[in-house]
Design a protein around this motif. Structure first.
Motif, PDB file in Angstrom:
ATOM      1  N   UNK A 111      43.155  46.772  40.408  1.00  0.00           N
ATOM      2  CA  UNK A 111      43.229  46.878  41.877  1.00  0.00           C
ATOM      3  C   UNK A 111      41.832  46.721  42.475  1.00  0.00           C
ATOM      4  N   UNK A 112      40.851  47.339  41.821  1.00  0.00           N
ATOM      5  CA  UNK A 112      39.469  47.229  42.305  1.00  0.00           C
ATOM      6  C   UNK A 112      38.998  45.783  42.183  1.00  0.00           C
ATOM      7  N   UNK A 113      39.484  45.093  41.145  1.00  0.00           N
ATOM      8  CA  UNK A 113      39.117  43.675  40.988  1.00  0.00           C
ATOM      9  C   UNK A 113      39.667  42.851  42.155  1.00  0.00           C
ATOM     10  N   UNK A 114      40.909  43.140  42.590  1.00  0.00           N
ATOM     11  CA  UNK A 114      41.464  42.435  43.760  1.00  0.00           C
ATOM     12  C   UNK A 114      40.559  42.655  44.977  1.00  0.00           C
ATOM     13  N   UNK A 115      40.027  43.859  45.110  1.00  0.00           N
ATOM     14  CA  UNK A 115      39.172  44.175  46.263  1.00  0.00           C
ATOM     15  C   UNK A 115      37.799  43.497  46.117  1.00  0.00           C
ATOM     16  N   UNK A 116      37.176  43.714  44.966  1.00  0.00           N
ATOM     17  CA  UNK A 116      35.780  43.286  44.822  1.00  0.00           C
ATOM     18  C   UNK A 116      35.589  41.766  44.865  1.00  0.00           C
ATOM     19  N   UNK A 117      36.565  41.017  44.338  1.00  0.00           N
ATOM     20  CA  UNK A 117      36.396  39.554  44.395  1.00  0.00           C
ATOM     21  C   UNK A 117      36.388  39.105  45.854  1.00  0.00           C
ATOM     22  N   UNK A 130      43.339  45.784  53.050  1.00  0.00           N
ATOM     23  CA  UNK A 130      44.795  45.774  52.945  1.00  0.00           C
ATOM     24  C   UNK A 130      45.108  45.039  51.639  1.00  0.00           C
ATOM     25  N   UNK A 131      45.543  45.815  50.657  1.00  0.00           N
ATOM     26  CA  UNK A 131      45.816  45.274  49.314  1.00  0.00           C
ATOM     27  C   UNK A 131      47.328  45.223  49.129  1.00  0.00           C
ATOM     28  N   UNK A 132      47.849  44.009  49.128  1.00  0.00           N
ATOM     29  CA  UNK A 132      49.301  43.827  49.073  1.00  0.00           C
ATOM     30  C   UNK A 132      49.677  42.881  47.942  1.00  0.00           C
ATOM     31  N   UNK A 133      50.460  43.400  46.995  1.00  0.00           N
ATOM     32  CA  UNK A 133      50.818  42.573  45.839  1.00  0.00           C
ATOM     33  C   UNK A 133      52.241  42.926  45.441  1.00  0.00           C
ATOM     34  N   UNK A 134      52.592  42.612  44.187  1.00  0.00           N
ATOM     35  CA  UNK A 134      53.934  42.948  43.730  1.00  0.00           C
ATOM     36  C   UNK A 134      54.090  44.453  43.637  1.00  0.00           C
ATOM     37  N   UNK A 255      45.248  40.536  47.309  1.00  0.00           N
ATOM     38  CA  UNK A 255      46.494  40.714  46.548  1.00  0.00           C
ATOM     39  C   UNK A 255      47.410  39.526  46.781  1.00  0.00           C
ATOM     40  N   UNK A 256      48.354  39.316  45.868  1.00  0.00           N
ATOM     41  CA  UNK A 256      49.199  38.121  45.906  1.00  0.00           C
ATOM     42  C   UNK A 256      49.887  37.843  47.239  1.00  0.00           C
ATOM     43  N   UNK A 286      45.805  36.108  44.202  1.00  0.00           N
ATOM     44  CA  UNK A 286      46.740  36.417  43.115  1.00  0.00           C
ATOM     45  C   UNK A 286      45.989  36.812  41.854  1.00  0.00           C
ATOM     46  N   UNK A 287      46.709  37.339  40.878  1.00  0.00           N
ATOM     47  CA  UNK A 287      46.076  37.784  39.631  1.00  0.00           C
ATOM     48  C   UNK A 287      45.304  36.646  38.973  1.00  0.00           C
ATOM     49  N   UNK A 288      44.067  36.926  38.582  1.00  0.00           N
ATOM     50  CA  UNK A 288      43.226  35.902  37.944  1.00  0.00           C
ATOM     51  C   UNK A 288      42.107  36.564  37.149  1.00  0.00           C
ATOM     52  N   UNK A 289      41.544  35.825  36.221  1.00  0.00           N
ATOM     53  CA  UNK A 289      40.492  36.376  35.371  1.00  0.00           C
ATOM     54  C   UNK A 289      39.141  36.453  36.066  1.00  0.00           C
ATOM     55  N   UNK A 290      38.927  35.592  37.072  1.00  0.00           N
ATOM     56  CA  UNK A 290      37.621  35.584  37.748  1.00  0.00           C
ATOM     57  C   UNK A 290      37.366  36.925  38.443  1.00  0.00           C
TER      58      UNK A 290
END
Ligand code: ATP
Ligand code: FE2
Length: 326
Positions: A111-117, A130-134, A255-256, A286-290
């Motif tokens: 979740x922090x990765x979604x924010x920090x990127x 606003x973090x919105x995903x599945x 988020x996705x 969306x989910x990613x390795x970067x």
């Protein structure tokens, strides 16, 4: 610093390579598991898919980035939260890479990765998020060294709600992007339960009511339109409440579900009405390795490392469990 990030919490096995100097994303390769029509993600199948695709995804990420292992400073991986079998598969790949190539390992909260990127690419300091995903729907503020949840869903995530609706009406997973397209051809608003309680939200009532409209023969486009307008208005209400309360100057959508243009439009309007800057994580929603690599680099720069014997996965780790020391 060059970091390889391995993501594997749910549907995507992603590997990204990031250079922390100027936050350059050198590569972002994703292998995505797609369940059969009428089915959701089956954790064991998803994990098996990841195991089968890990080698090729890792190889391609390094080739795309044009880096060799001698250039790499660390290996980061998604340590939680997520589906146990998927997390364990991704963690096993990351441990093997770190051990074999003799690189430090860092466990990252997804979740922090979604924010920090989104934050580093936008050049933001302390955004309201606003973090919105599945699995998640949270409004998050940075306070006292942690990302704190200001408000969140009390049942399912908004993406999960869209995917479940899709599953019932015959749209293949992930349904969010297809619902977005259908909604553009809808225009008749069908009233749906609007559930905001203070700073929290609930999406399961919308799902039931929307399925009922569908069964009664309402046009799918109109149901999709109404689903989006209602759910997104709820998310905007909580975001706006947080914005006014915290007097935030930056708003980040990630988020996705952040890929959705209608949602991005609505949230950016809320931000501009309060004189706040708006940014969207864009193709890294969306989910990613970067995104895992970005947090890996931030953590390594702060001197953090996850020894192999402390690298067990945390399927239920929360956003506010993690101390932000960078
Ligand atoms: P998390 O663990 O963060 O909850 P996740 O496994 O849900 O992650 P993400 O890639 O962050 O993965 O988000 C996937 C969700 O985004 C799915 O529910 C999908 O339907 C939704 N989604 C993707 N594109 C769109 C879109 N254009 N509009 C609405 N929803 C979308
Ligand atoms: Fe995610």
């Amino acid at each position: 610093m060059i970091v390889v990030g391995v993501e594997g919490t749910a549907h995507t096995f992603g590997v990204g390579v990031v250079d922390s100097v100027g936050w350059r994303i050198l590569s972002d390769v994703r292998s995505t598991y797609t369940p059969a029509v009428g089915s959701g993600i089956l954790p064991r199948d998803a994990a098996q898919f990841m195991g089968e695709n890990a080698g090729e995804t890792i190889r391609k990420a390094l080739v795309d980035a044009n880096v060799g292992w001698s250039d790499v400073d660390a290996v980061a991986f998604s340590q939680g939260p997520g589906l146990g079998p998927c997390l364990r598969t991704a963690a096993t790949s990351a441990r093997a890479l770190a051990l074999y190539h003799k690189k430090p390992l860092v466990g990252v909260n997804h979740c922090i990765a979604h924010i920090e990127v989104g934050r580093v690419l936008a050049g933001f300091k302390k955004p309201l998020v606003l973090y919105v995903s599945g699995g998640n729907s949270q409004v998050i503020e940075f306070n006292g060294g942690r990302y704190r949840v200001f408000g969140e869903t009390q049942d399912i995530g908004v993406g999960n709600m869209l995917d479940k609706f899709g599953r019932e009406v015959g749209i293949q997973h992930p349904a969010g992007p297809k619902i977005e397209v259908l909604a553009r051809d809808g225009g008749k608003y069908l009233p749906l339960p609007y559930v905001v309680k203070g700073t929290d939200l609930s999406f399961s009532g919308i799902l039931t009511a929307a399925l009922k409209y569908h069964k009664e023969g309402e046009r799918l486009e109109d149901v999709c339109f109404s689903l989006q307008e209602t759910a997104f208005a709820m998310l905007c209400e909580v975001t706006e409440r947080a914005l006014a309360h915290l007097n935030a100057k930056e708003v980040l959508l990630t988020g996705g579900v952040g890929y959705n243009k209608r949602l991005a439009e609505m949230v950016s309007l809320v931000a501009s009405e309060h004189g706040a800057k708006f940014a969207n994580a864009g193709k890294y929603n969306g989910d990613n390795g970067a995104m895992i690599a970005v947090v890996g680099a931030l953590m390594r720069r702060a001197g953090l490392e996850t020894p192999i014997d402390e690298s067990q996965v945390y399927p239920n780790q929360r956003t506010d469990d993690v101390e932000i020391v960078w």
